[in-house]
Scaffold this active site. Structure first.
Site, PDB file in Angstrom:
ATOM      1  N   GLU A   1      27.431  26.509   5.827  1.00  0.00           N
ATOM      2  CA  GLU A   1      28.018  25.392   6.522  1.00  0.00           C
ATOM      3  C   GLU A   1      29.046  24.871   5.638  1.00  0.00           C
ATOM      4  O   GLU A   1      29.039  24.043   4.713  1.00  0.00           O
ATOM      5  CB  GLU A   1      26.792  24.246   6.171  1.00  0.00           C
ATOM      6  CG  GLU A   1      25.545  24.482   7.259  1.00  0.00           C
ATOM      7  CD  GLU A   1      25.007  23.183   8.004  1.00  0.00           C
ATOM      8  OE1 GLU A   1      24.753  23.365   8.907  1.00  0.00           O
ATOM      9  OE2 GLU A   1      24.900  22.443   6.880  1.00  0.00           O
TER      10      GLU A   1
ATOM     11  N   GLY B   1      30.082  17.643  11.159  1.00  0.00           N
ATOM     12  CA  GLY B   1      30.504  16.322  11.605  1.00  0.00           C
ATOM     13  C   GLY B   1      31.808  16.163  11.963  1.00  0.00           C
ATOM     14  O   GLY B   1      32.287  14.828  12.317  1.00  0.00           O
TER      15      GLY B   1
ATOM     16  N   LYS C   1      19.248  15.265  11.549  1.00  0.00           N
ATOM     17  CA  LYS C   1      19.750  14.199  10.418  1.00  0.00           C
ATOM     18  C   LYS C   1      18.936  12.817  10.782  1.00  0.00           C
ATOM     19  O   LYS C   1      18.007  12.900  11.100  1.00  0.00           O
ATOM     20  CB  LYS C   1      21.033  13.928  10.492  1.00  0.00           C
ATOM     21  CG  LYS C   1      21.696  15.469  10.368  1.00  0.00           C
ATOM     22  CD  LYS C   1      23.177  15.552  10.222  1.00  0.00           C
ATOM     23  CE  LYS C   1      23.815  16.798  10.011  1.00  0.00           C
ATOM     24  NZ  LYS C   1      25.247  17.000   9.802  1.00  0.00           N
TER      25      LYS C   1
ATOM     26  N   ASN D   1      19.384  20.106  13.537  1.00  0.00           N
ATOM     27  CA  ASN D   1      19.157  19.203  12.581  1.00  0.00           C
ATOM     28  C   ASN D   1      19.574  17.844  12.945  1.00  0.00           C
ATOM     29  O   ASN D   1      20.787  17.400  13.275  1.00  0.00           O
ATOM     30  CB  ASN D   1      20.187  19.727  11.287  1.00  0.00           C
ATOM     31  CG  ASN D   1      19.890  18.916  10.110  1.00  0.00           C
ATOM     32  OD1 ASN D   1      19.100  17.718  10.135  1.00  0.00           O
ATOM     33  ND2 ASN D   1      20.929  18.821   9.156  1.00  0.00           N
TER      34      ASN D   1
ATOM     35  N   GLU E   1      24.656  17.425   2.711  1.00  0.00           N
ATOM     36  CA  GLU E   1      24.702  15.962   2.428  1.00  0.00           C
ATOM     37  C   GLU E   1      23.803  15.453   1.434  1.00  0.00           C
ATOM     38  O   GLU E   1      23.814  14.431   0.949  1.00  0.00           O
ATOM     39  CB  GLU E   1      24.192  15.352   3.967  1.00  0.00           C
ATOM     40  CG  GLU E   1      25.421  15.303   4.827  1.00  0.00           C
ATOM     41  CD  GLU E   1      24.979  15.597   6.380  1.00  0.00           C
ATOM     42  OE1 GLU E   1      23.499  15.343   6.584  1.00  0.00           O
ATOM     43  OE2 GLU E   1      26.026  15.751   7.128  1.00  0.00           O
TER      44      GLU E   1
ATOM     45  N   HIS F   1      20.895  20.973   1.870  1.00  0.00           N
ATOM     46  CA  HIS F   1      22.125  20.699   2.759  1.00  0.00           C
ATOM     47  C   HIS F   1      23.187  19.730   2.183  1.00  0.00           C
ATOM     48  O   HIS F   1      23.049  19.117   1.101  1.00  0.00           O
ATOM     49  CB  HIS F   1      21.533  19.640   3.900  1.00  0.00           C
ATOM     50  CG  HIS F   1      22.569  19.527   5.180  1.00  0.00           C
ATOM     51  ND1 HIS F   1      23.496  18.639   4.918  1.00  0.00           N
ATOM     52  CD2 HIS F   1      22.705  19.928   6.242  1.00  0.00           C
ATOM     53  CE1 HIS F   1      24.268  18.738   6.074  1.00  0.00           C
ATOM     54  NE2 HIS F   1      23.470  19.469   6.943  1.00  0.00           N
TER      55      HIS F   1
ATOM     56  N   SER G   1      29.914  21.776  13.287  1.00  0.00           N
ATOM     57  CA  SER G   1      30.707  21.643  14.816  1.00  0.00           C
ATOM     58  C   SER G   1      30.259  22.648  15.653  1.00  0.00           C
ATOM     59  O   SER G   1      31.158  22.973  16.212  1.00  0.00           O
ATOM     60  CB  SER G   1      31.921  21.217  14.507  1.00  0.00           C
ATOM     61  OG  SER G   1      32.195  20.090  13.527  1.00  0.00           O
TER      62      SER G   1
HETATM   63  P1  13P Z   1      27.402  19.115  12.944  1.00  0.00           P
HETATM   64  O1  13P Z   1      26.966  20.268  14.011  1.00  0.00           O
HETATM   65  O2  13P Z   1      27.301  17.649  13.623  1.00  0.00           O
HETATM   66  O3  13P Z   1      28.763  19.428  12.430  1.00  0.00           O
HETATM   67  O4  13P Z   1      26.567  19.213  11.646  1.00  0.00           O
HETATM   68  C1  13P Z   1      25.990  20.474  11.416  1.00  0.00           C
HETATM   69  C2  13P Z   1      25.139  20.145  10.055  1.00  0.00           C
HETATM   70  O5  13P Z   1      25.435  19.588   9.047  1.00  0.00           O
HETATM   71  C3  13P Z   1      23.776  20.848  10.421  1.00  0.00           C
HETATM   72  O6  13P Z   1      22.927  21.017   9.407  1.00  0.00           O
END
Ligand code: 13P
Length: 253
Positions: free
Chosen positions: A171, A177, A13, A11, A102, A100, A216
């Site tokens: 997740e 992150g 982002k 992803n 976010e 997601h 992560s």
């Molecule tokens: P990270 O791997 O940067 O923690 O992000 C995970 C994520 O949100 C994947 O959709």
């Protein structure tokens, strides 16, 4: 006993430029993907879907797929700025992430909206990657199970037996992150809860639904997470932006 083919999905982002995408994607495609037995996907910003689709097509790899990061809940029409499932199909997407954290957090997406998006994606022939996960506060209050089950239940309720056609991604919000990762045991125990919920809805077919872990994941923890019995792949944020890291995770699958 279940053993769906693993899926490692990046992803990206809101990162990238035409130039950096090209460098990253070429490096990934030149990696040892031909030898890999898992499926690989990259979920890229919408404006770059066509670019990445061309690169994937020219590599002629059956295991490499394109994904989007979100989609409109509407079919078409006067929804300025939105992108429909048919548009994603049109530019070559196979997968689309929905729900997601976010988007749930910063765009106030409800369980119901996420379910509608998942249904729309399925009807258009896209595979939704439905994200669920608890916040730090929910975990500390003992609400992890309740939260992920509520999020998944909305999708099951709307799409019924077609649930076997989705991908689920667990997740934990506190692990995204942050460099904090769920331990393989913590992740496995939530994946087992989700598997049981899917089984109650879809019977034995639930064994073939891929449940990805995200939060992560990196080259050093990928192997131990991916070896858990109910972890069928990863949804990778930060580490998918570095070709060597992403390829190491693919190799660990
Ligand atoms: P990270 O791997 O940067 O923690 O992000 C995970 C994520 O949100 C994947 O959709």
């Amino acid at each position: 006993m279940h053993s769906p083919k693993k899926l490692i999905a990046g992803n990206w982002k809101m990162n990238g430029t035409l130039e950096s995408n090209s460098t990253l994607m070429r490096a990934v495609l030149e990696g040892d993907l031909r030898a890999s037995i898992c499926d690989v996907a990259v979920c890229v910003p919408s404006v770059y879907l066509s670019q990445i689709h061309s690169l994937i097509q020219s590599a002629n790899l059956t295991t490499a797929h394109l994904g989007a990061q979100d989609v409109s809940a509407h079919e078409k029409g006067a929804y300025t700025g939105e992108i429909s499932v048919s548009m994603l199909k049109d530019v070559g997407a196979t997968y689309v992430i929905v729900g997601h954290s976010e988007r749930r957090q910063f765009h106030h997406e409800s369980d119901q909206l996420v379910a509608i998006k998942a249904e729309r994606a399925l009807k258009a022939g896209l595979i939704p990657i439905v994200c669920v996960g608890e916040t730090q506060q929910e975990r500390e209050s003992g609400l992890t199970e309740v939260t992920v089950k509520r999020q998944l239940a909305a999708v099951i309720h709307l799409i019924g037996h077609c649930i076997t056609e989705i991908v689920v991604a667990y997740e934990p919000v506190w692990a995204i992150g942050t460099g904090l990762t769920a331990t393989p045991e913590q992740a496995q125990s939530v994946h087992a809860v989700l598997r049981a919920q899917l089984k109650a809805a879809a019977g034995e077919g639930a064994a073939n639904i891929r449940i990805l872990y995200g939060g992560s994941m990196n080259p050093s923890n990928a192997k131990s997470l991916l070896s858990q019995s109910d972890i069928d792949g990863g949804l990778i944020g930060g580490a998918s932006l570095k070709a060597t890291d992403f390829l190491s995770i693919i190799a660990a699958a």
